[in-house]
Design an enzyme around this catalytic site. Structure first.
Site: not given
Length: 298
Positions: A148, A172, A242, A245, A268, A277
């Protein structure tokens, strides 16, 4: 009420490990509702509202041209706050318990094609100085690792393990993950560090990617860099970090990577986040299916 908001902010930062920016966004949504109550409902306290008041806010937001996605985000913040109040026994029932999100149109992200990626590397004459090598490395890291934008900005030189050809990324909620590096990426990092070390003092814990003045790069700088370079090879409307990505994930899936592996690489927490995706790789799957199935020619 203010003490509950402060306690909630501390909860987001310390227990949920949310970033300062994320917690500010949550508090901003809640304060937006608080302001609505002040202006329209005689300053009813947040702790005593019912669903009908929240529903009136939703109508107000929609009538003021907020998109359904924006409204859903605000309500999600509010729902999280009420779950917290329930947890600390400030309320006995979450007024949003049975709320259903507004319907939103699913946006299909269009990744860059493999040709566009090859073109951006082959047709752009990256300068051989610090800025040129850095710009090339930024694009390389996005496409080779799928990280990211915020993760790239936070990378430190010490995160790169040259002996194992891996890079450690802080994602994250402060979750770390190790991503393998391609041989060409390792070579480009070494080349960049040579340029960087000639200009700036070496420091074990310094940031990997720097501005030409030796400072931390900004999110807007990274966005402009990607947009500028890909504008030379792509007609796509959106050209952002993004999308790179997204391209990383889509191209891996198109070339046979399994969904769980891509999930781990992207950082994730659940497969449902990664499955978006697969929509882009579906066209490739259909093409392969049509070419390979014996009955496709009938």
């Amino acid at each position: 009420m203010e003490s509950n908001l402060k306690a909630y902010q501390d909860y987001l930062l310390k227990e949920k490990n949310y970033s300062i920016l994320t917690s500010k966004a949550y508090l901003g949504d809640i304060n937006s509702f608080k302001q609505y109550l002040t202006n329209n409902h005689d300053e009813v306290q947040l702790e005593v509202v019912n669903y009908s008041l929240i529903r009136s806010w939703i109508v107000f937001l929609v009538e003021n041209n907020n998109s359904n996605a924006s409204v859903n985000r605000k309500i999600s913040s509010l729902k999280s706050f009420y779950k917290f109040l329930l947890k600390i026994k400030e309320i006995s029932q979450n007024p949003l318990l049975k709320h259903k999100s507004l319907k939103t149109a699913k946006k299909v992200q269009i990744p860059f094609s493999e040709k566009e990626l090859n073109d951006v590397f082959n047709l752009n004459n990256f300068d051989s100085n610090f800025e040129g090598v850095r710009n090339q490395l930024v694009i390389e890291l996005f496409y080779a690792t799928g990280i990211r934008r915020a993760e790239l900005i936070g990378l430190k030189t010490g995160n790169v393990d040259f002996s194992n050809k891996t890079i450690k990324v802080l994602g994250k909620r402060n979750k770390e993950r190790i991503i393998p590096l391609l041989e060409c990426t390792v070579g480009l990092i070494k080349r960049y560090l040579d340029e960087k070390n000639e200009l700036f003092l070496k420091d074990e814990n310094d940031l990997l990617i720097l501005s030409k003045k030796g400072n931390k790069i900004s999110e807007s700088f990274v966005y402009r860099l990607i947009n500028d370079y890909f504008s030379t090879v792509s007609q796509k409307v959106k050209k952002s970090p993004h999308v790179l990505r997204h391209s990383f994930a889509t191209h891996l899936l198109n070339n046979g990577a399994d969904l769980n592996s891509v999930k781990e690489l992207l950082g994730h927490s659940s497969l449902s986040s990664t499955q978006i995706y697969t929509h882009s790789s579906l066209s490739e799957l259909k093409k392969t299916y049509k070419e390979a199935h014996p009955r496709s020619k009938k």
